[in-house]
Every structure is written in structure tokens, then in C-alpha cells.
Design a protein around this motif. Structure first.
Motif, PDB file in Angstrom:
ATOM      1  N   PRO A   1       1.003  -1.431   0.264  1.00 54.38           N
ATOM      2  CA  PRO A   1      -0.519  -0.066   0.554  1.00 54.38           C
ATOM      3  C   PRO A   1       1.004   1.551  -0.401  1.00 54.38           C
ATOM      4  N   THR A   2       0.017   2.583  -0.651  1.00 62.26           N
ATOM      5  CA  THR A   2       0.744   3.277  -0.458  1.00 62.26           C
ATOM      6  C   THR A   2       0.076   4.698  -0.084  1.00 62.26           C
ATOM      7  N   PRO A   3       0.555   5.780  -0.198  1.00 66.60           N
ATOM      8  CA  PRO A   3      -0.251   7.021   0.565  1.00 66.60           C
ATOM      9  C   PRO A   3      -0.844   7.819  -0.973  1.00 66.60           C
ATOM     10  N   ARG A   4      -0.324   7.622  -1.787  1.00 67.74           N
ATOM     11  CA  ARG A   4      -0.420   7.820  -3.536  1.00 67.74           C
ATOM     12  C   ARG A   4      -1.123   7.289  -4.100  1.00 67.74           C
ATOM     13  N   TYR A   5      -1.603   7.804  -5.074  1.00 61.99           N
ATOM     14  CA  TYR A   5      -3.018   7.886  -6.097  1.00 61.99           C
ATOM     15  C   TYR A   5      -4.106   7.952  -5.152  1.00 61.99           C
ATOM     16  N   SER A   6      -4.478   8.386  -4.020  1.00 60.62           N
ATOM     17  CA  SER A   6      -5.688   8.767  -3.510  1.00 60.62           C
ATOM     18  C   SER A   6      -6.267  10.604  -3.834  1.00 60.62           C
ATOM     19  N   GLU A   7      -7.503  10.839  -3.544  1.00 64.50           N
ATOM     20  CA  GLU A   7      -7.716  11.881  -3.757  1.00 64.50           C
ATOM     21  C   GLU A   7      -8.026  12.678  -2.177  1.00 64.50           C
ATOM     22  N   ILE A   8      -8.537  11.192  -1.387  1.00 66.31           N
ATOM     23  CA  ILE A   8      -9.620  11.723  -0.035  1.00 66.31           C
ATOM     24  C   ILE A   8      -7.697  11.775   1.122  1.00 66.31           C
ATOM     25  N   PRO A   9      -7.457  12.659   1.857  1.00 62.34           N
ATOM     26  CA  PRO A   9      -6.815  12.744   2.628  1.00 62.34           C
ATOM     27  C   PRO A   9      -6.175  11.597   3.386  1.00 62.34           C
ATOM     28  N   VAL A  10      -4.886  11.670   3.545  1.00 54.10           N
ATOM     29  CA  VAL A  10      -4.529  10.989   4.024  1.00 54.10           C
ATOM     30  C   VAL A  10      -4.401  10.763   5.476  1.00 54.10           C
ATOM     31  N   ALA A  11      -5.220   9.711   6.818  1.00 53.73           N
ATOM     32  CA  ALA A  11      -4.822  10.076   7.833  1.00 53.73           C
ATOM     33  C   ALA A  11      -3.475   9.848   8.743  1.00 53.73           C
ATOM     34  N   HIS A  12      -3.153  10.802   9.507  1.00 54.26           N
ATOM     35  CA  HIS A  12      -1.919  10.733  10.660  1.00 54.26           C
ATOM     36  C   HIS A  12      -1.405   9.734  10.476  1.00 54.26           C
ATOM     37  N   GLU A  13      -2.487   9.000  12.003  1.00 57.87           N
ATOM     38  CA  GLU A  13      -1.586   7.738  11.574  1.00 57.87           C
ATOM     39  C   GLU A  13      -0.962   6.910  10.741  1.00 57.87           C
ATOM     40  N   ALA A  14      -1.566   6.756   9.586  1.00 54.77           N
ATOM     41  CA  ALA A  14      -1.530   6.376   8.632  1.00 54.77           C
ATOM     42  C   ALA A  14       0.017   6.605   7.699  1.00 54.77           C
ATOM     43  N   ALA A  15      -0.101   7.979   7.569  1.00 53.71           N
ATOM     44  CA  ALA A  15       0.930   8.808   6.740  1.00 53.71           C
ATOM     45  C   ALA A  15       2.174   8.204   8.071  1.00 53.71           C
TER      46      ALA A  15
END
Length: 445
Positions: free
Chosen positions: A305-319
Motif C-alpha cells: 500500500p501507498t499514500p499516493r493515488y488517492s484524492e482523499i486526505p491520508v490519516a495522520h497515523e497512516a502517513a
């Protein structure tokens, strides 16, 4: 045995510290500290829930299969994941907004950043690509999407997200949806309709692990549409990526497919409500790494998985996870034990805030309790003196006053105080003797 007990009793009586009085003095302080810590534990940083609801997808879909894998992964940490089947991406998005589920699979392009923030949604990362699979019957001659006009094409129910996606693809080709005979069957009925010739083609957007995708790729009489202009689509629709279905990837022995196919693909994203417990976010991202981190038909090892390719803001914990890896304690401890120690930091704040002022209260309370044992006998002495004054000249009451003084002295001698306060006890005994002398003097007069 008796001498030993006497020695222990004397040691207890003449100790430098009264443990019982110290415990009584500390009691209110300890109670307040415990209450504050429990309140901080439950309210400031509550424990993660043991149940979470995950919206998946249709029967025989990749979402359904991956949902089972997530449930199995979180069960190892005693988290029960309830799987809720749905029509697909749009349906999942609406369930999240309505608060019916905690987390769901959502396809990129289903919303935008402003809408996601307004709805209180966060991304836990992109998981895998979901190519657009356009399966057609062999008898249908289509080399360009403009040739779909007039054909019977199934896009699935609106809740799947495929209708919205494919209508955008048609739009960049200058084709209006009403120029096609569009049906809205679910995946399994649509596949049966394609096989029996009731429709000319159907569109899926799914990972290749979906059983229906695997079956159709190997079904005689069914062909896959080749998006030869895939790179152009990704420039016109930024949420799409260009992927290649390699020759022979399905079955090398039978050379299926017999050539490379160019495909366009959105990405599947794990989306949660922004009030999902941070510890659960960590668990889901760790599970995603195990489930989707390997190499696949359209991805390299570690690409997802990656924080890229999404228009939805990434959760702080996930980032933070994608940047630094799993939390330090969770690398060496089981989830619940690590979470316990992490939450202990929250308890230390009210603990220190209370201990500093309360530590100044305990010593005076302790001293007051010790001295109160001595001071209460002064009230008895004062009562004897007042009675002496009230019955001056009446010798009949004097023997009774002397007996009362003897009783007070006897009980004072049985009173134990720490050695640091012994001077006050001896001073009391001298005052008792002083009053006794006054009573005797009155009797002599």
C-alpha cells in the motif's frame, strides 16, 4: 513466644512512623489520583474498540475476498471485523457518510478532496490497482469505444462506482451514455447474461484476484478489450493509471492471454471515518502491508500500500506508518500490551498535576492525626479542672476526680505515637500530674 510478641508490640508502639496514620492521610490523595487516572484513561485516550465494521463489495468480488483476509489478520489481535456486503465503491462511500460502517473499500475517482474533508473521511492508503475490464463476446467487433454505440453493455448498479467511472471514460470519447443500451445487473447475473448472449459486453473494475475476472479471462468466446490509448486516458483522467496485462500471465502453458493488453486502472483505497480509533488505523495499515505488499499482476514488490493515488486526505497515523514504519512498541510487543504502554503517557499528565499539590497536603494531615491523639486528652483534663472549680469545698467529689485522672493517665500510657512526637506525650503526662496535684491540694485544704 510471648516475649517475642511483646518485643514486636513494643517495636510497633515506639516506631518512628505510624503506618496506619500515614495510610489514612494518603487515602484521599490516592483516591483522587486513581479517579483522575481512570478518567484520563477512559475519556482522554479511550481503549480501541474490539469490534469494527468493514464494507466490502458484491459476491465473488475482490473486495469480498480481501475483506475476509482483513478479518483474519485483525482476529489475531482479538479485533472482530464484521464484513458487510455492498454493491461496491459508491455504496461503500455512502455507508461511511451515513455512519453505518467504520471502514470500507473505495475506488479512486469516487469523490474529491473537498467532499472527503467535508464528510469526515480519511484514507488509509491505496491498496491495489483495479483495471477497467471490458469483456465482449467474440462476435462483437469493437476496436474503439466509439463503436459501442447501440450495443448492450452492462455497467452494474449505480452503487458499484463502475457506472460513474465508465461514463467518464465514454465522455472523453465523445460518446453519450444514452447511445448505449446500458443495463444495471450485478456481477454474477451480468456474467451469466454475457455467456448466454443476453448482452454484448460487461464492464468490471476490480483486482484480477476476483473469481469472475479469472473465469472470464479463460472462457472461450469471450474477449478482453484492449485500451490501446491507455496513456492518453491517464492524462485526461488523472485518477487513472496505465497498466499492462502481460502475455501468458493467466496461464503460461496455454499462453493466456496470447498478447499484452493495455488497460486503464483506478486504485482501490481503504477509507475510514475520521473518528476511527488511531490504534485501529495502525492495525489496518499493518494488515494492508501484509496483504497487498507482495508482487502481483500489475504491481512490483512493496509498491502497495501507498499514500499516493488517492484524492482523499491520508490519516495522520497512516502517513506516519508509511514514513516511519509501525509504532516502536508494536514492533516488539503484542498489540494490546503495546497499546497499554502507549496510553500510560496520557495517565502521567493528571498524575503529575495532582501529586505535586497533594504532596504538600499529606504531611500536615499526618501530623494533625498524630497530635490529635494527644490533644483530645486535654479536653478531659479541662473538664476535670472545671468540675473542681464548680465543686470547690465539696470534698466528696475529689476522690472521683482523682480516679478520673488515674484513668486518663492509664489510657494515655496505652496511647502509641511515633518517637518524633513522644515529647508531646510526656508533656501531657506532666500536665496530668499537675492537675492531680491541684486536686490533692484541694483535698488537703
Amino acid at each position: 513466644m510471648q516475649p517475642m510478641r511483646r518485643v514486636i508490640s513494643n517495636v510497633r508502639k515506639f516506631s518512628t512512623l505510624s503506618l496506619r496514620d500515614l495510610l489514612v492521610a494518603l487515602g484521599p490523595t490516592v483516591a483522587l489520583v486513581i479517579i483522575a487516572c481512570v478518567a484520563a484513561w477512559l475519556l482522554v485516550d479511550p481503549a480501541p474498540p474490539r469490534k469494527v465494521v468493514l464494507a466490502t463489495g458484491q459476491e465473488n468480488s475482490a473486495y469480498e475476498e480481501f475483506g475476509r483476509q482483513y478479518a483474519k489478520a485483525l482476529a489475531k489481535n482479538d479485533i472482530k471485523v464484521t464484513l458487510v456486503p455492498s454493491l461496491g465503491s459508491q455504496d461503500n462511500l455512502q455507508r461511511l457518510v451515513d455512519g453505518k460502517v467504520d471502514i470500507a473499500f473505495v475506488q479512486s475517482g469516487s469523490t474529491n478532496e473537498t467532499q472527503a474533508q467535508h464528510r469526515g473521511l480519511v484514507s488509509l492508503g491505496s491498496l491495489f490497482t483495479e483495471p477497467v475490464w471490458l469483456f465482449l463476446r467474440d462476435s462483437v467487433k469493437v476496436d474503439n469505444l466509439t463503436q459501442l454505440r447501440g450495443l448492450r453493455i452492462n455497467l452494474g448498479p449505480e452503487g458499484t462506482g463502475v457506472p460513474r467511472l465508465f461514463k467518464q471514460v465514454l465522455d472523453v470519447n465523445g460518446v453519450e451514455p444514452n447511445e448505449l443500451k446500458i443495463s444495471a445487473l450485478e456481477n454474477t447475473p451480468a456474467t451469466m447474461a454475457l455467456l448466454d448472449g443476453s448482452i454484448d459486453g460487461l464492464v468490471f473494475s476490480s483486482a484480477p484476484e476476483a473469481p469472475l475476472i479469472q473465469m472470464l479471462l479463460q472462457t472461450p468466446g469471450i474477449k478482453l478489450f484492449d485500451f490501446t490509448q491507455a496513456e492518453a486516458y491517464t492524462r485526461r483522467l488523472p485518477f487513472l493509471t496505465h497498466v499492462v496485462l502481460p502475455r501468458g500471465i493467466v496461464d503460461l502453458g496455454r499462453d493466456i492471454p496470447a498478447r499484452d493488453y493495455q488497460l486503464i486502472a483506478p486504485t482501490a483505497t481503504l477509507v475510514a471515518r475520521d473518528d476511527l480509533h488511531p490504534a485501529l488505523i495502525d492495525l489496518f495499515v499493518q494488515a494492508a502491508t501484509d496483504i497487498h505488499g507482495g508482487a502481483g499482476w500489475f504491481q512490483q514488490q512493496g509498491q502497495f500500500p501507498t499514500p499516493r493515488y488517492s484524492e482523499i486526505p491520508v490519516a495522520h497515523e497512516a502517513a506516519r506508518f508509511y514514513r516511519d514504519g509501525p509504532p516502536f512498541l508494536q514492533r516488539y510487543m503484542r498489540f494490546w500490551l503495546a497499546n497499554l504502554f502507549e496510553r500510560m503517557w496520557v495517565v502521567l499528565v493528571p498524575l503529575l498535576a495532582l501529586l505535586i499539590p497533594l504532596s504538600k497536603v499529606v504531611p500536615p494531615v499526618y501530623v494533625w492525626r498524630i497530635r490529635s491523639r494527644v490533644y483530645r486528652w486535654y479536653g478531659q483534663l479541662r473538664a476535670v479542672e472545671q468540675e473542681l472549680e464548680a465543686h470547690r469545698g465539696e470534698e466528696a467529689v475529689l476522690p472521683n476526680l482523682l480516679r478520673r485522672l488515674d484513668d486518663i493517665e492509664r489510657r494515655v500510657n496505652q496511647t502509641s505515637v511515633p518517637l518524633a512526637f513522644a515529647d508531646q506525650l510526656y508533656e501531657l503526662r506532666s500536665h496530668i500530674n499537675f492537675v492531680r496535684q491541684r486536686v490533692r491540694a484541694a483535698a488537703g485544704a
